[in-house]
Write a protein that holds these residues in place. Structure first.
Motif, PDB file in Angstrom:
ATOM      1  N   PRO A 238       0.822  -1.217   0.000  1.00 24.25           N
ATOM      2  CA  PRO A 238       0.000   0.000   0.000  1.00 24.25           C
ATOM      3  C   PRO A 238       0.853   1.262   0.000  1.00 24.25           C
ATOM      4  O   PRO A 238       2.027   1.252   0.360  1.00 24.25           O
ATOM      5  CB  PRO A 238      -0.814  -0.126   1.289  1.00 24.25           C
TER       6      PRO A 238
ATOM      7  N   THR B 209       1.385   3.454   5.235  1.00 30.22           N
ATOM      8  CA  THR B 209       1.502   2.409   6.240  1.00 30.22           C
ATOM      9  C   THR B 209       0.266   2.443   7.143  1.00 30.22           C
ATOM     10  O   THR B 209      -0.538   3.373   7.084  1.00 30.22           O
ATOM     11  CB  THR B 209       2.767   2.614   7.098  1.00 30.22           C
ATOM     12  N   LYS B 210       0.138   1.433   7.999  1.00 32.00           N
ATOM     13  CA  LYS B 210      -1.009   1.403   8.912  1.00 32.00           C
ATOM     14  C   LYS B 210      -0.982   2.577   9.877  1.00 32.00           C
ATOM     15  O   LYS B 210      -2.018   3.131  10.226  1.00 32.00           O
ATOM     16  CB  LYS B 210      -1.026   0.090   9.684  1.00 32.00           C
ATOM     17  N   GLU B 211       0.201   2.980  10.309  1.00 31.68           N
ATOM     18  CA  GLU B 211       0.320   4.100  11.239  1.00 31.68           C
ATOM     19  C   GLU B 211      -0.067   5.415  10.565  1.00 31.68           C
ATOM     20  O   GLU B 211      -0.680   6.287  11.171  1.00 31.68           O
ATOM     21  CB  GLU B 211       1.746   4.207  11.788  1.00 31.68           C
ATOM     22  N   GLN B 212       0.302   5.568   9.289  1.00 32.25           N
ATOM     23  CA  GLN B 212      -0.022   6.799   8.575  1.00 32.25           C
ATOM     24  C   GLN B 212      -1.517   6.902   8.274  1.00 32.25           C
ATOM     25  O   GLN B 212      -2.077   7.996   8.259  1.00 32.25           O
ATOM     26  CB  GLN B 212       0.760   6.863   7.258  1.00 32.25           C
ATOM     27  N   SER B 213      -2.144   5.780   8.024  1.00 33.77           N
ATOM     28  CA  SER B 213      -3.554   5.809   7.650  1.00 33.77           C
ATOM     29  C   SER B 213      -4.481   5.623   8.841  1.00 33.77           C
ATOM     30  O   SER B 213      -5.691   5.510   8.656  1.00 33.77           O
ATOM     31  CB  SER B 213      -3.836   4.716   6.616  1.00 33.77           C
ATOM     32  N   ALA B 214      -3.952   5.646  10.047  1.00 32.96           N
ATOM     33  CA  ALA B 214      -4.766   5.355  11.234  1.00 32.96           C
ATOM     34  C   ALA B 214      -5.822   6.417  11.486  1.00 32.96           C
ATOM     35  O   ALA B 214      -6.964   6.099  11.774  1.00 32.96           O
ATOM     36  CB  ALA B 214      -3.877   5.197  12.452  1.00 32.96           C
TER      37      ALA B 214
ATOM     38  N   HIS C 166      -6.976   9.040   9.431  1.00 33.14           N
ATOM     39  CA  HIS C 166      -7.463   9.842   8.313  1.00 33.14           C
ATOM     40  C   HIS C 166      -8.981   9.988   8.329  1.00 33.14           C
ATOM     41  O   HIS C 166      -9.521  11.021   7.958  1.00 33.14           O
ATOM     42  CB  HIS C 166      -7.009   9.251   6.975  1.00 33.14           C
TER      43      HIS C 166
END
Length: 104
Positions: A53, A56-61, A63
């Motif tokens: 993707p 990352t999961k942390e960046q998209s947490a 939004h």
């Protein structure tokens, strides 16, 4: 009579023509192979995007929280609740039956 003679000599398969032991198998064409290749390439591209993707999961947490989607859904639900009819009790429903309540 002539139509029945044509049907009598017509070659067909027993049972369903696309299923079973004596099915009719369509020949593979160049167009069909190209279509299948395009579908496989599209599936491969989709799998690549899913496996690697952009965020990352942390960046998209968070939004969705910043967009306020949940608050919009709750506000819409509250508006729908206000549009509903008021609650009616059983006594209010059956009030028309109590025309004369005199027992004396």
């Amino acid at each position: 009579m002539r139509l029945s003679v044509v049907n009598f000599f017509k070659k067909s398969v027993n049972g369903h023509i696309f299923r079973g032991k004596y099915r009719l198998v369509k020949p593979v064409t160049a167009r069909a192979t190209q279509t299948q290749i395009r579908e496989y390439e599209q599936t491969e591209a989709n799998m690549k995007l899913l496996l690697h993707p952009y965020l990352t999961k942390e960046q998209s947490a968070g939004h969705a929280k910043e967009l306020g989607k949940k608050e919009q859904i709750v506000a819409k639900w509250r508006e729908e609740q206000l549009k509903m009819k008021p609650h009616v009790t059983i006594a209010e429903r059956l009030a028309h039956l109590r025309v004369k309540d005199v027992w004396d």
